[in-house]
Design a protein around this motif. Structure first.
Motif, short mmCIF file in Angstrom:
data_model
loop_
_atom_site.label_atom_id
_atom_site.label_comp_id
_atom_site.label_asym_id
_atom_site.label_seq_id
_atom_site.Cartn_x
_atom_site.Cartn_y
_atom_site.Cartn_z
N GLN A 29 -10.27 18.56 -5.93
CA GLN A 29 -11.21 19.03 -4.90
C GLN A 29 -12.00 17.85 -4.31
O GLN A 29 -12.24 17.79 -3.12
N VAL A 30 -12.38 16.95 -5.21
CA VAL A 30 -13.15 15.79 -4.76
C VAL A 30 -12.29 14.92 -3.87
O VAL A 30 -12.70 14.48 -2.80
N VAL A 31 -11.05 14.74 -4.31
CA VAL A 31 -10.13 13.92 -3.52
C VAL A 31 -9.95 14.55 -2.14
O VAL A 31 -9.96 13.87 -1.12
N ALA A 32 -9.83 15.87 -2.12
CA ALA A 32 -9.62 16.56 -0.83
C ALA A 32 -10.84 16.39 0.06
O ALA A 32 -10.72 16.22 1.27
N GLU B 294 -13.64 11.53 -14.50
CA GLU B 294 -13.43 12.97 -14.31
C GLU B 294 -13.50 13.34 -12.83
O GLU B 294 -12.60 14.01 -12.31
N VAL B 295 -14.55 12.92 -12.18
CA VAL B 295 -14.69 13.39 -10.79
C VAL B 295 -13.65 12.76 -9.88
O VAL B 295 -13.19 13.42 -8.94
N THR B 296 -13.25 11.52 -10.13
CA THR B 296 -12.26 10.94 -9.23
C THR B 296 -10.87 11.51 -9.50
O THR B 296 -9.98 11.37 -8.68
N VAL C 122 -21.70 11.35 -12.67
CA VAL C 122 -21.63 11.39 -11.21
C VAL C 122 -21.75 12.84 -10.75
O VAL C 122 -21.10 13.72 -11.31
N VAL C 123 -22.57 13.08 -9.75
CA VAL C 123 -22.62 14.38 -9.09
C VAL C 123 -22.00 14.20 -7.71
O VAL C 123 -22.41 13.32 -6.96
#
Lengths: 286, 255, 325
Positions: free
Chosen positions: B241-244, B235-237, B219-220
């Protein structure tokens, strides 16, 4: 220097009529979303009505103007009801061809009934002129310009200061949204199309005084109006004014300063339309 | 497969973006975006509204030319290639808003892809291939119907079948699940997996997180025109920072 | 799945195609028989009507070819005129007519590539207006060239085609219409048909699917203009006098457009049927409607768009999608 100023003035005066015709066309493009190829033919009808009133009843065109405008407004509204309305959701091609057919029909109907001759309207002020220092202004030209300005003022007042005008602009921006807030879109379309035709007819009345009435007189004006709204950007009403002045003045300059202007000035004009369209299509995109 | 090894070492890059940027007037819609898409991989691009996902896709497919940066499809530099050349180089695209040729039959629609997406193919051959694809995408029964008579799901299948007909190496999918009911979306997920299994790499934009979780190998995440994070779905979830960036839609992220 | 063979690739429902071919065949048999019928003392007149019906058919069908690629043009008068003028000037320069005819057509074809190249990105009304303006530019240029070059506003005299033999002229026109039909059918059965239809129905989508839009739009322009120019050559050789106003008249762009729409857009049969009906109607009405005959074309165009958007051939293929033969 005087010649130059005189040329500028002539161009400016001419642009009043252009602005009238082009504002009408811009209204039908912007609000109804229809490029009316028969726009010039409504101008032609206006010119002939003014000529008829003057020739048979002796009424000065400038006096018959309101009646002519109202009559052609009605014809326009009727045209919307019986034809335009049925192709609003059709492909753009069908809309274009429908109004194109209407234009051919009206132009040739006039040719059939009235013949191809040009009809001139004679008024007592035909030959009068105003002297502004070293500059000369033809009386009819000055009057026509004044009328054009007054009408454009009214049009812009209506568009920006009245409920109907706000409705028209709302519909122009977002048809669905306008419907949701309770605007009767169909009625607004009909009125806008009628007003658009009415404006062309007013220009036609002025043209009958300045030039003449003939079955084909509208075509050139319609093409010029089209060039103007393309220059201004579709649906941009204020841009129409500037583009009209630009066209009027540049035409006057060509006529004055290009040697052997006569025959070639048409070519120059059509080349301008062609060039404008082509250049616009290659610019902007990406 | 563990998170760290989400990209198999043997994989070859098919699509590579290097510092892609696109400015509209003063707005930086996409800024310095770099990523590598490997052969056989399903890569998802996600991000909140306005993150620049659609602009990125338009840069990849050639609707826009990038202001700066480069783009490679395998060995070919396609940064400034017109759309039809990208197609010939092996890039296929299915639109978010389906755009069938309305006056053609379903079969003719796919035939166009087969006929012009490949070089040196003849019409009878293209028609044959197109029919194969209709069978593969479950549209064979509708081959002779007008394209505008299809349901939304069928339209999306047609959109994909047509893109596949050009024999792409990489297929770009623009929110193809949008508007589908959950059961339909599940069918679509199966379809996309099948396409990957036939050897086509897939890059897709998606809003629906369960679909991303089920489909994406990697995922990007984009935010404000830039790449915010990259990795497996897990990883991304898990990335704060992604959550924010999704601010308050955390629940949606993990749904 | 890969092992499965003998799977029937669905053929397009052939019913209409056969009927259209049959109708075309009947048309050509009748048209071929026409000049050999005992036409009595109105023979010359009837052959002339027949001749111009065939010319109208070439014009309409060639216009339709261009329209199939989504380019609804008002430049057909320009190609017609370029054909007529090219032919006349080549004859004046001493080129034999058999060579002047194809050369004039190729000249128009070349000019069309230039026009098509710059109007490539225009669509709909912008394209229509640009092509209209182009026609006017060509007309005014020819009109304003010195009289010794192209006759100026007064026009040019052209030697009569085939020494003025009416039947020969008619048969030549018929042969050129047959050529036009041949081109149209060949396009229909080839890759070009799919390219044109795709560009017309979604230009950007077509490009995404690998269609080289530039190439195919220019191909449409070239084929269309060459055939229209041949119609112009026929006109020049029949009337033996051409002038800028008549040859480049907007009417010559309007009639093929109206004829195609009335007959049935994007078909081979439609424009030919349309030309026959409208041309014969024109002769019948000519004494009633003298000035402004185009009134009929305007009316036919409007009524077709409102009530018969698929033309007369659409009447017996209701509900069928796609461009048939």
């Amino acid at each position: 220097m005087d010649l130059f100023l005189q040329t500028l003035l002539n161009g400016l005066l001419q642009s009043g009529i252009y602005a009238l015709v082009a504002s009408g066309l811009a209204l039908s493009v912007g609000v109804v979303g229809i490029v009316n190829f028969a726009h010039g033919e409504f101008l032609m009808i206006g010119a002939f009505l003014a000529w008829a009133a003057s020739a048979s009843l002796g009424i000065d065109p400038l006096l018959s103007l309101p009646v002519v405008a109202l009559a052609v407004f009605g014809v326009g509204a009727l045209t919307y009801r019986v034809s335009i309305r049925h192709v609003l959701l059709a492909p753009e091609l069908n809309q274009m061809l429908l109004t194109f057919g209407l234009g051919i029909l009206l132009q040739n109907l006039a040719l059939m009934l009235l013949g191809g001759n040009t009809r001139t309207v004679s008024t007592p002020y035909q030959a009068s002129s105003l002297q502004l220092g070293a500059l000369t202004v033809g009386g009819p030209k000055a009057v026509a310009f004044a009328f054009a300005l007054a009408l454009l003022g009214t049009l812009y007042f209506v568009l920006y200061r009245t409920t109907l005008g706000r409705q028209m602009r709302a519909v122009a921006q977002n048809r669905r949204g306008a419907q949701l807030i309770g605007i009767n879109v169909d009625r607004v379309y009909m009125l806008a199309f009628g007003v658009s035709c009415g404006l062309a007819a007013v220009a036609g009345v002025l043209v009958s005084v300045l030039l003449f009435a003939s079955p084909t007189v509208g075509l050139v004006f319609a093409l010029k109006a089209f060039a103007i709204i393309v220059m201004a950007g579709l649906g941009n009403l204020t841009g129409v004014l500037w583009a009209s002045v630009l066209l009027g003045v540049s035409e006057a300059l060509v006529q004055t300063y290009v040697p052997g202007g006569g025959g070639w000035s048409d070519a120059v004009f059509f080349l301008m339309i062609f060039g404008t369209l082509v250049l616009r299509s290659f610019r902007g995109n990406r | 497969m563990s998170a760290a090894q989400s990209v198999p070492a043997s994989a070859l890059p098919v699509l590579r973006a290097e510092n892609l940027s696109k400015r509209f007037g003063g707005l930086n819609a996409v800024q310095n975006v770099s990523f590598t898409h490997y052969a056989g991989e399903i890569l998802a691009v996600i991000g909140p509204n306005g993150a620049g996902k659609t602009t990125l896709l338009n840069l990849l497919s050639g609707v826009y030319r990038p202001s700066t940066g480069r783009l490679w499809l395998q060995e070919q530099d396609i940064t400034n290639a017109p759309m039809e050349r990208r197609c010939h180089a092996g890039l296929g695209r299915a639109f978010q808003i389906v755009r069938p040729f309305p006056e053609m039959t379903v079969h003719e629609n796919v035939t166009v892809g087969a006929l012009f997406g490949q070089r040196g193919i003849r019409l009878p051959q293209a028609r044959e291939q197109a029919y194969d694809l209709l069978e593969r995408t479950g549209l064979a029964a509708h081959a002779d119907r007008a394209a505008h008579e299809l349901t939304l799901l069928q339209d999306k299948r047609l959109e994909v079948a047509r893109a596949l007909a050009t024999q792409p190496r990489v297929l770009l999918l623009d929110e193809v699940m949008a508007g589908l009911r959950p059961a339909e979306a599940q069918e679509a997920v199966e379809l996309v997996r099948g396409i990957r299994d036939s050897g086509i790499s897939i890059l897709f934009i998606e809003h629906i997180m369960p679909v991303v979780r089920d489909l994406a190998d990697r995922v990007v995440v984009m935010d404000q025109g830039q790449v915010l994070a990259e990795g497996t779905y897990r990883e991304v979830t898990a990335n704060p920072q992604v959550v924010a960036a999704y601010l308050g839609t955390e629940a949606g992220l993990h749904a | 799945m890969s092992a499965v063979s003998a799977r029937p690739v669905p053929a397009r429902r052939p019913t209409f195609a056969w009927r259209a071919l049959l109708a075309l065949g009947i048309f050509f048999v009748l048209a071929l028989a026409f000049p050999f019928l005992p036409l009595g003392d109105r023979r010359e007149f009837l052959l002339q009507i027949g001749f111009f019906t065939l010319v109208a058919g070439i014009m309409a069908l060639s216009w339709d070819l261009l329209a199939r690629s989504g380019q609804v043009s008002l430049a057909h008068a320009a190609f017609y005129g370029l054909g007529a003028y090219g032919y006349a000037l080549l004859l004046k320069a001493g080129v034999p007519w058999g060579a002047a005819m194809p050369l004039a057509a190729l000249t128009a074809g070349f000019v069309s590539l230039l026009l098509g190249g710059v109007t490539m990105r225009l669509s709909g009304m912008y394209f229509a207006i640009a092509t209209l303006a182009f026609t006017e530019v060509v007309r005014t240029v020819i009109q304003n060239l010195p009289e010794s070059v192209a006759g100026g506003a007064n026009g040019l005299l052209v030697p009569a085609l085939l020494g003025g033999n009416s039947r020969g002229q008619y048969l030549l026109a018929l042969a050129l219409l047959l050529l036009t039909v041949g081109v149209s059918l060949a396009v229909r059965l080839s890759k070009l048909h799919h390219a044109f239809a795709a560009i017309r129905q979604g230009e950007e989508t077509a490009r995404v699917l690998g269609v080289n839009v530039v190439r195919y739009k220019l191909a449409a322009f070239f084929l269309s203009s060459v055939l229209a120019a041949l119609a112009g050559v026929l006109y020049a050789g029949k009337t033996f006098f051409i002038s800028p106003l008549d040859t480049f008249s907007l009417a010559n762009s309007i009639s093929p457009l109206t004829t195609s729409i009335f007959g049935g857009l994007y078909t081979t049969l439609g424009p030919i049927l349309g030309a026959t009906v409208l041309r014969v109607a024109e002769e019948l009405l000519h004494n009633t409607v003298k000035n402004g005959y185009l009134v009929v074309y305007g009316l036919v165009l409007m009524l077709s768009i409102l009530w018969l958007p698929r033309g007369i051939v659409g009447l017996w293929r209701r509900g069928r999608q796609g461009g048939d033969l």
